[in-house]
Every structure is written in C-alpha cells, then in structure tokens.
Motif scaffolding. Structure first.
Motif, PDB file in Angstrom:
ATOM      1  N   SER A 158       0.818  -1.209   0.000  1.00 27.86           N
ATOM      2  CA  SER A 158       0.000   0.000   0.000  1.00 27.86           C
ATOM      3  C   SER A 158       0.854   1.261   0.000  1.00 27.86           C
ATOM      4  CB  SER A 158      -0.930   0.011   1.216  1.00 27.86           C
ATOM      5  OG  SER A 158      -0.172   0.027   2.424  1.00 27.86           O
ATOM      6  N   LEU A 159       2.159   1.107   0.217  1.00 31.42           N
ATOM      7  CA  LEU A 159       3.069   2.250   0.311  1.00 31.42           C
ATOM      8  C   LEU A 159       3.974   2.400  -0.903  1.00 31.42           C
ATOM      9  CD1 LEU A 159       4.322   1.614   3.985  1.00 31.42           C
ATOM     10  CD2 LEU A 159       2.480   3.145   3.278  1.00 31.42           C
ATOM     11  N   CYS A 160       4.211   1.308  -1.608  1.00 33.97           N
ATOM     12  CA  CYS A 160       5.278   1.311  -2.619  1.00 33.97           C
ATOM     13  C   CYS A 160       4.873   1.947  -3.941  1.00 33.97           C
ATOM     14  CB  CYS A 160       5.784  -0.109  -2.857  1.00 33.97           C
ATOM     15  SG  CYS A 160       4.606  -1.218  -3.654  1.00 33.97           S
ATOM     16  N   SER A 217      10.228   7.113 -10.069  1.00 31.85           N
ATOM     17  CA  SER A 217       9.195   7.305  -9.055  1.00 31.85           C
ATOM     18  C   SER A 217       8.246   6.110  -9.057  1.00 31.85           C
ATOM     19  CB  SER A 217       8.395   8.575  -9.360  1.00 31.85           C
ATOM     20  OG  SER A 217       7.693   8.411 -10.588  1.00 31.85           O
ATOM     21  N   SER A 218       7.611   5.883  -7.920  1.00 32.02           N
ATOM     22  CA  SER A 218       6.511   4.918  -7.851  1.00 32.02           C
ATOM     23  C   SER A 218       5.498   5.492  -6.869  1.00 32.02           C
ATOM     24  CB  SER A 218       6.990   3.545  -7.393  1.00 32.02           C
ATOM     25  OG  SER A 218       5.913   2.616  -7.406  1.00 32.02           O
ATOM     26  N   ASN A 219       4.449   6.076  -7.410  1.00 34.93           N
ATOM     27  CA  ASN A 219       3.485   6.828  -6.619  1.00 34.93           C
ATOM     28  C   ASN A 219       2.111   6.174  -6.709  1.00 34.93           C
ATOM     29  OD1 ASN A 219       1.588   9.111  -5.837  1.00 34.93           O
ATOM     30  ND2 ASN A 219       3.553  10.150  -5.639  1.00 34.93           N
ATOM     31  N   VAL A 220       1.341   6.306  -5.650  1.00 33.30           N
ATOM     32  CA  VAL A 220      -0.021   5.761  -5.678  1.00 33.30           C
ATOM     33  C   VAL A 220      -0.890   6.513  -6.686  1.00 33.30           C
ATOM     34  CG1 VAL A 220       0.036   4.868  -3.330  1.00 33.30           C
ATOM     35  CG2 VAL A 220      -0.682   7.226  -3.724  1.00 33.30           C
ATOM     36  N   LEU A 221      -0.468   7.730  -7.082  1.00 33.83           N
ATOM     37  CA  LEU A 221      -1.210   8.475  -8.099  1.00 33.83           C
ATOM     38  C   LEU A 221      -1.013   7.896  -9.488  1.00 33.83           C
ATOM     39  CD1 LEU A 221      -0.550  12.226  -7.189  1.00 33.83           C
ATOM     40  CD2 LEU A 221      -2.638  10.928  -6.803  1.00 33.83           C
ATOM     41  N   CYS A 240       6.122  10.010  -3.206  1.00 32.93           N
ATOM     42  CA  CYS A 240       6.329   8.754  -3.936  1.00 32.93           C
ATOM     43  C   CYS A 240       7.404   7.907  -3.268  1.00 32.93           C
ATOM     44  CB  CYS A 240       6.710   9.022  -5.388  1.00 32.93           C
ATOM     45  SG  CYS A 240       8.265   9.909  -5.616  1.00 32.93           S
ATOM     46  N   SER A 241       7.303   6.609  -3.482  1.00 34.69           N
ATOM     47  CA  SER A 241       8.421   5.714  -3.195  1.00 34.69           C
ATOM     48  C   SER A 241       9.390   5.806  -4.369  1.00 34.69           C
ATOM     49  CB  SER A 241       7.922   4.284  -3.008  1.00 34.69           C
ATOM     50  OG  SER A 241       7.088   4.191  -1.863  1.00 34.69           O
ATOM     51  N   ILE A 242      10.574   5.245  -4.190  1.00 38.01           N
ATOM     52  CA  ILE A 242      11.602   5.273  -5.237  1.00 38.01           C
ATOM     53  C   ILE A 242      11.883   3.846  -5.693  1.00 38.01           C
ATOM     54  CG2 ILE A 242      13.965   5.874  -5.830  1.00 38.01           C
ATOM     55  CD1 ILE A 242      12.292   8.332  -5.359  1.00 38.01           C
ATOM     56  N   LEU A 243      11.753   3.622  -6.993  1.00 33.72           N
ATOM     57  CA  LEU A 243      12.054   2.324  -7.599  1.00 33.72           C
ATOM     58  C   LEU A 243      13.410   2.422  -8.295  1.00 33.72           C
ATOM     59  CD1 LEU A 243      11.085  -0.560  -8.407  1.00 33.72           C
ATOM     60  CD2 LEU A 243      10.065   0.487 -10.444  1.00 33.72           C
ATOM     61  N   ILE A 244      14.320   1.561  -7.915  1.00 35.90           N
ATOM     62  CA  ILE A 244      15.650   1.510  -8.545  1.00 35.90           C
ATOM     63  C   ILE A 244      15.748   0.214  -9.329  1.00 35.90           C
ATOM     64  CG2 ILE A 244      18.134   1.534  -8.146  1.00 35.90           C
ATOM     65  CD1 ILE A 244      17.601   2.902  -5.460  1.00 35.90           C
ATOM     66  N   GLN A 245      16.068   0.326 -10.614  1.00 33.95           N
ATOM     67  CA  GLN A 245      16.184  -0.857 -11.470  1.00 33.95           C
ATOM     68  C   GLN A 245      17.568  -0.895 -12.120  1.00 33.95           C
ATOM     69  OE1 GLN A 245      12.740   0.156 -13.999  1.00 33.95           O
ATOM     70  NE2 GLN A 245      11.770  -1.729 -13.299  1.00 33.95           N
TER      71      GLN A 245
END
Length: 475
Positions: A19-21, A103-107, A162-167
């Motif tokens: 629910s946070l990521c 970014s990884s946002n619930v929006l 936002c959470s942060i996605l690193i790939q």
C-alpha cells in the motif's frame, strides 16, 4: 553491496508494504512473484520521506497548496552530509553497475489517470553521489508545477510522497510499448532505449494484433537510435559503436551525446535501416507475455513498457491499466501527423513551453508543444486543440492527450507549423491545414459561400474584443 533496511530488494516486500510502494512497483512485484522477468529492482518506501515532511502532512498527504514548502524541505536533504539516505545509497551502489531511478506513486498508473510522464525518471546513473542526487530530484520534482496542474485537473487536493524504484539498467537491443484496448493490441518497437517510443522522438515499427494474429504491420526506415553508455567515459562524435541485434553484432557511428542522461544517439548501419526491429514470432511472444501479465494483475486493459536485452532476454519495465482507449486508424495510411484524439478544431497556434507561455496562452487557441508537461496542461484547459511533437501513438504525450479528450494531432516536427497563424486540425484523420494568418483571412475565403451576416455569425465567437467588423474586411 551491503544490505540496508532503507533500500530493500523488490522481492522482499511484504503485504503491508504494497500500500506504500506505489502502483508501478506493486505491479512489477506481482509479475516477478509469478515468474515473469523484470530488471533487478530495489525499493525505497515513502515512509522515509513522509517522516521528513511530517510537519506539513495531513491525513490524506501533502496538500497541493504546500508543494513549494515540500520542495524546499526535500531539497535540504542535498546538504545533509551524514543523512540516513546517503549512507544507505553508499552501501547500495556498486560502481560498475548502471541504474534507472524512477518514481513509484499511488497516483501513477491508475485506471482513470495515468500521470504518464508527470513524474521523473533518471536513466543510466551510477556512483553514490549521482544516485543520491537522482533520488532527491525525483522527490523534489514530485511536487512540481506539472504535478500540481495534473492534480488540479483530476480534482486531487493531497498527495502522498512517492516511493523510489531503482532498477538495474537493461542494455536494450529493442524496446517499446504494447497497448491493449480490450479487443486488440497495438505494439510499437524501436532499436535501443524505450525512451525513443515513450518520448515519441522516433517513428517506431508498428503492429496491430488480435487473438494472436497480426492484422496490420508497418515497418519504417530507422536512421538512428538511442543507447546507454556503459563505459566509464563517453565516446566522441564519429566514433564507431558496437551493438547487438538478435544475437548478431553490428557497428554504428556516434551521432550525438547526451552527457546529462548518459545516452548517445547512434547512426545505424545500413543493414538495419529498413529491417523490422522484431520478427512476427517475437511480436506474438510479446503479446502472449502481455496477456499473461494482464491476467495476473486482473486488469481489463494494459499499457506495457518492455525491453529485449543484448542477450535476447525479455523484460517488463512497467505495466499500467489503460486510462483511455486508443482510436483505431489504419497503420498503413500515410498522413501528415498521427491521429491521437478525434475531433476538429480551428484556432490560432501558440507555442507553449513553460509556465509563462501558459499564462500568456489565449482562450480558444491551439497549443503547439514539444511534449505535454505541466505548463501545457495548464494551458490545455483553455485550448480547443493540441499539436504535439510525437511520432508514436503510444507515447506519454499521447496518453495525456487522450485523458484530456480534446482534438490532438502528433507531429514529426514543430517546425512544420507557423506560429500565430490560423490552423484547422483534425485529430480523427491526423491532418492539419493552415487557413491564414488570422480569422479575417478565413472570412475572406468564405465570402463566396456566405453573405456578410452569415460570415459574421459563423465566426463571431473568435472575436473577443471587437464590437463591429469593418466592411472592408469582407471585401
């Protein structure tokens, strides 16, 4: 790499984290958990940044009217020499590896609003300082003017950071987008980075697929492509560049270098110019993988960014549900532009690049834009139509244009349009036509079909400040 609780591998997420990521990371986590390939990925949950913003946070997140204050608070992290985040990045970074910071946002990536291209992605980052700087920049820009305007459009008053996605960066051979409207799939593909398609900078090869059968196919000439730099130093213009395509080695020539993004543009060898980027077999396999992902997520449609690396492995980079269906058009039809949103519009064309352009934009005009950003969104609520530089109907700008629903045509070049002139655009057919320098030229052209009163009545809505139209303008 030292294990750190702040930056954790995506596969180590637990149910409470989902629910946070953010939707981007959540969707990729589900795909990976069910055996589909994604790049090696890590996540920084938004709990860290929410603690930093606790003084301005309300129950539903940061009020959009507090965006400037949020930017200032997050920016202060850049000057913290001993922050928890900097230590975590230092433990995480491996110097020879290249990363994409997103970014990884619930929006983002919701069914009714994609926020496509509104948040920032940094490609080809390495070393502690660069990764740390990119993370801070994403958080700062998540409270930007473009996000603010998008929030106003969708009636959103608060947002969670936002959470942060690193790939890990994929050394992409071929990349693109596949889009599903519930019945058919549209696939766009191009050599090198997916950026070519999502930014609309290159015209891609295109396929239309239904029930595992290719209905239409369009292969275009491809002169150059974008590739990441994996070496420690950038090559020079004119240098030879080794690349792989479907297991076979080729050599291109460096055309230009974008040092800021670590991306170079390569003139492709003659043997690749007119070939399809994918075989029909590859196309069907990608479509099948996409349908499998769709079923796993339980969504009705999909918009997927994908890549095939230099070793031939397929990866899902991102998957979202489609916010607006695409309008069908025959891929083989040659038109001036790309039909993005159906409908016709007549108006004076004004270029919108920044906030000041948006402020100066006149009601009832047509926007000319390089991309649909926050300033363009600000002006779009007063526009009758949009001309945007996009060579792909699956680009981020195309997605946002469809969400607005006003007539829109994708252009190959903004220099095809004469500013401050009167144009008619047709988003259904993908065409545009200059009618004159102003509305008076249009009235003159119509004088044989309309008497004076008819002409005045027909075009009265375009005259905001005039009470009387002089007779000589109709002669």
């Amino acid at each position: 790499m030292i294990k750190d609780e702040l930056i954790k591998p995506l596969e180590e997420l637990v149910d409470n984290d989902l629910s946070l990521c953010g939707n981007k990371a959540k969707n990729l986590y589900i795909l990976q958990k069910n055996g589909l390939s994604i790049p090696r990925s890590w996540i920084i949950l938004n709990v860290y940044i929410e603690e930093l913003l606790s003084n301005i946070m309300e129950g539903n997140g940061v009020p959009i009217d507090c965006f400037k204050e949020a930017r200032d608070i997050v920016s202060s992290l850049s000057y913290s020499l001993d922050s928890k985040l900097k230590r975590a990045v230092s433990n995480f970074a491996i110097s020879k590896r290249k990363y994409v910071i997103r970014s990884s946002n619930v929006l983002e990536d919701k069914k009714n609003s994609s926020f496509a291209g509104m948040f920032t992605t940094y490609i080809n980052e390495s070393y502690t300082y660069n990764i740390f700087k990119s993370i801070i920049s994403i958080w700062v820009e998540s409270f930007s003017e473009r996000v603010y305007e998008a929030c106003k459009l969708y009636g959103i008053t608060h947002i969670h950071p936002c959470s942060i996605l690193i790939q890990e960066l994929v050394n992409t051979d071929v990349g693109g987008v596949i889009f599903d409207d519930g019945e058919k799939q549209y696939l766009n593909s191009y050599y090198g980075q997916v950026k070519s398609v999502v930014d609309g900078v290159n015209e891609p090869d295109q396929w239309l697929i239904k029930d595992g059968t290719i209905l239409e196919k369009k292969v275009v000439e491809k002169k150059s492509a974008l590739y990441p730099v994996f070496s420690r130093s950038n090559p020079s213009n004119g240098d030879k560049f080794d690349l792989m395509h479907m297991g076979q080695g080729y050599q291109g020539i460096v055309k230009s270098i974008n040092s800021y993004e670590g991306i170079i543009e390569i003139n492709l060898p003659n043997t690749l110019l007119e070939d399809a980027t994918l075989s029909d077999i590859h196309v069907i396999k990608i479509q099948q993988n996409a349908i499998k992902a769709k079923n796993l997520l339980g969504i009705e449609t999909f918009d997927i960014e994908w890549a095939i690396d230099d070793k031939g492995q397929f990866f899902f980079l991102q998957i979202r549900e489609v916010s607006r269906k695409i309008q069908y058009f025959n891929l083989l039809n040659d038109t001036q532009g790309i039909p993005l949103v159906s409908g016709e519009a007549i108006g004076i064309v004004q270029y919108v690049f920044n906030e000041q352009d948006a402020i100066n934009f006149k009601d009832g005009s047509i926007i000319l834009a390089d991309t649909i950003n926050g300033a363009v969104i600000q002006a779009m609520v007063r526009a009758v139509g949009v001309l945007v530089v996009s060579k792909s109907m699956l680009s981020h700008s195309s997605i946002i244009a469809r969400e607005f629903g006003i007539p829109c045509v994708g252009l190959s070049s903004k220099f095809d349009i004469e500013l401050d002139s009167l144009y008619k655009i047709d988003g259904t057919e993908g065409v545009f036509k200059k009618l004159g320098k102003n509305m008076y030229d249009l009235i003159r052209d119509d004088r044989k079909q309309y008497d004076k009163q008819d002409a005045i009545f027909k075009y009265a809505s375009f005259f905001d400040d005039l009470l009387v139209i002089p007779d000589e303008w109709l002669e």
